[in-house]
Design a protein around this motif. Structure first.
Motif, short mmCIF file in Angstrom:
data_model
loop_
_atom_site.label_atom_id
_atom_site.label_comp_id
_atom_site.label_asym_id
_atom_site.label_seq_id
_atom_site.Cartn_x
_atom_site.Cartn_y
_atom_site.Cartn_z
N GLN A 10 0.86 -1.19 0.00
CA GLN A 10 0.00 0.00 0.00
C GLN A 10 0.90 1.24 0.00
OE1 GLN A 10 -3.64 -0.36 0.21
NE2 GLN A 10 -3.01 -2.42 -0.26
N THR A 29 -6.12 8.13 0.00
CA THR A 29 -5.34 8.53 1.16
C THR A 29 -6.31 9.03 2.22
OG1 THR A 29 -3.56 9.22 -0.31
CG2 THR A 29 -3.46 10.02 1.96
N THR A 57 -4.56 1.22 6.33
CA THR A 57 -3.79 2.26 5.65
C THR A 57 -2.32 2.17 6.04
OG1 THR A 57 -4.32 3.92 7.33
CG2 THR A 57 -5.74 3.84 5.39
N PHE A 63 -4.54 3.47 0.99
CA PHE A 63 -5.22 2.18 0.85
C PHE A 63 -5.42 1.93 -0.64
CE2 PHE A 63 -8.59 5.35 1.17
CZ PHE A 63 -9.40 5.03 0.11
#
Length: 102
Positions: A10, A29, A57, A63
């Protein structure tokens, strides 16, 4: 260490190994007051609201999901009981970018 699901990391930029000719990508984000939020949960829900997947995240607040083309909802769950839903449409050959402010 390997990732459990085998998904690319990620990171803020899309990995070079991703062939957008065959993929529909939803990424974003999570930010709070202009600062990125790491450790939040991003959930992907299909058009009926059914849970499809979840990622945490990254340190950069990023993500990413690889999804079928169509309409989706990204639900971000962050510390402090914050829950934000964002509607997004995924299309093969494109990256749908979101910034989720909590």
């Amino acid at each position: 260490m390997t990732d459990g699901c085998g998904a690319p990391a990620q990171t803020a930029s899309l990995p070079a190994t991703v062939d957008l000719n065959n993929e529909a990508v939803i990424q974003g984000t999570v930010v709070r007051g202009g600062d990125v939020v790491s450790g939040a949960y991003a959930r992907l829900l299909d058009a009926t609201g059914e849970f499809t997947g979840e990622v945490v995240t990254s340190d950069e607040g990023v993500f990413r999901f690889f999804a079928a083309p169509g309409d989706w909802t990204v639900r971000v769950l962050a510390p402090g009981g914050v829950s934000i839903d964002s509607a997004v449409t995924a299309q093969t050959g494109e990256v749908a970018n979101l910034e989720v402010a909590i």
